[in-house]
Enzyme design. Structure first.
Site, PDB file in Angstrom:
ATOM      1  N   ASP A 114      33.262  55.414  42.840  1.00 16.99           N
ATOM      2  CA  ASP A 114      34.066  54.253  43.264  1.00 16.99           C
ATOM      3  C   ASP A 114      35.543  54.541  42.990  1.00 16.99           C
ATOM      4  O   ASP A 114      36.130  54.046  42.026  1.00 16.99           O
ATOM      5  CB  ASP A 114      33.577  53.010  42.508  1.00 16.99           C
ATOM      6  N   SER A 214      39.723  44.905  39.883  1.00 15.35           N
ATOM      7  CA  SER A 214      39.173  46.171  40.378  1.00 15.35           C
ATOM      8  C   SER A 214      40.270  47.127  40.793  1.00 15.35           C
ATOM      9  O   SER A 214      41.271  46.709  41.374  1.00 15.35           O
ATOM     10  CB  SER A 214      38.307  45.919  41.609  1.00 15.35           C
ATOM     11  N   GLY A 215      40.048  48.386  40.541  1.00 16.94           N
ATOM     12  CA  GLY A 215      41.015  49.390  40.947  1.00 16.94           C
ATOM     13  C   GLY A 215      42.090  49.620  39.896  1.00 16.94           C
ATOM     14  O   GLY A 215      42.793  50.623  39.921  1.00 16.94           O
TER      15      GLY A 215
HETATM   16  N1  ARG Z   1      34.575  44.227  41.326  1.00 23.04           N
HETATM   17  C1  ARG Z   1      35.511  43.298  40.786  1.00 23.04           C
HETATM   18  C2  ARG Z   1      36.750  43.224  41.629  1.00 23.04           C
HETATM   19  O1  ARG Z   1      36.645  43.366  42.805  1.00 23.04           O
HETATM   20  C3  ARG Z   1      35.872  43.573  39.384  1.00 23.04           C
HETATM   21  C4  ARG Z   1      34.729  43.885  38.578  1.00 23.04           C
HETATM   22  C5  ARG Z   1      35.022  43.957  37.174  1.00 23.04           C
HETATM   23  N2  ARG Z   1      34.193  42.992  36.558  1.00 23.04           N
HETATM   24  C6  ARG Z   1      33.882  43.025  35.294  1.00 23.04           C
HETATM   25  N3  ARG Z   1      33.138  42.091  34.823  1.00 23.04           N
HETATM   26  N4  ARG Z   1      34.315  43.988  34.535  1.00 23.04           N
HETATM   27  O2  ARG Z   1      37.824  42.918  41.208  1.00 23.04           O
END
Ligand code: ARG
Length: 264
Positions: A114, A214-215
């Site tokens: 990812d 994310s990212g």
């Molecule tokens: N996939 C999520 C995003 O698009 C963030 C995931 C992180 N979540 C977590 N519980 N650490 O921003």
């Protein structure tokens, strides 16, 4: 009897409330000093920060591959030099995305690889507010128990996106322990060596990334070590957040992609 019931009710509320609301600042974090993380990029669409990223070259932002959703839409912008990403701050520089390079082996269901590079439509001006973050020299693993920080504009405990750039301290969790937590789910995910798990341990002080983070980077001892990838809700129970680990393989992929496709 009634007082017992009342006590029971209160304790149920005491447990449920933090679960629902204590679960989403970049969770358990705080706003950083404005412009103290000049490598941070906000990926924005329709005035919402959908993902974070890190400036790794003058024209290149590293982020998560799952952030490629609707990336080609015309209103997507990458904002550098931001503290309050939703405001027009004078320090900000805004870019369109010229091209994006998701990792060729990115797998949506296994969540492997990812990682994605964005090529901006022009070079960033490097200054006090906009700076590159160096890639690590080596892709060595990070030991469980190591304290790291995660940074982003994602959802906070109020359920809303953060106004300011936030950061939380999280601790690396052993992969096997982490995997067990994710294997209880209907769709189990394997936590591979290309991933890192990190979270806050204490029962009522959850620390995690959340939607919109994310990212963004996981930084362990000043070293860029991972990218926010996924999690189960945010800071829920004892499920740590999962990060793409910056392995040697990925570092090489980044260098190769950048050198084959233009300016570093
Ligand atoms: N996939 C999520 C995003 O698009 C963030 C995931 C992180 N979540 C977590 N519980 N650490 O921003």
């Amino acid at each position: 009897m009634t007082s017992n019931l009342l006590a029971l009710l209160l304790s149920v509320i005491a447990i449920i409330l933090p679960l629902r609301y204590g679960c989403s600042d970049i969770i358990g974090g705080h706003c950083v000093r404005a412009h103290s993380r000049p490598f941070m990029a906000a990926i924005r669409r329709m005035n919402i920060t959908v993902c974070g990223g890190v400036l790794v070259g003058r024209q290149w932002v590293l982020t998560a591959a799952h952030c490629n959703y609707r990336l080609e839409e015309s209103d997507t912008r990458v904002v550098l030099g931001a503290h309050q990403a939703s405001k027009a701050e004078k320090e900000q520089q805004r870019f369109k995305i010229m091209r994006f390079f998701s990792h060729p082996q990115y797998n949506r269901s296994s969540k492997e690889n990812d990682i994605m590079l964005l090529k901006l439509d022009r070079m960033a001006n490097l200054n006090k507010y906009v700076q590159l973050f160096p890639l690590p020299d080596t892709g060595e693993d990070i030991k469980p128990g190591t304290k790291c920080s995660v940074t982003g504009w994602g959802r906070t405990s109020s359920g809303k996106l953060s106004k300011c750039l936030r950061e939380a301290t999280v601790e690396i969790v052993d992969r096997k322990v982490c995997e067990r937590k994710y294997n209880k789910k209907q769709k189990p995910v394997n936590i591979t060596r290309n991933m890192l798990c990190a979270g806050g341990k204490m029962r009522f002080s959850k620390r995690d990334a959340c939607q919109g983070d994310s990212g963004g980077p996981l930084i362990c001892g000043r070293k860029f070590s991972g990218i926010v990838s996924f999690g189960e809700k945010c800071g829920i129970g004892d499920r740590p957040g999962v990060y793409t680990r910056l392995t040697e393989k990925y570092i090489n992929w980044i260098k190769k992609t950048v050198s084959r496709n233009g300016e570093a």
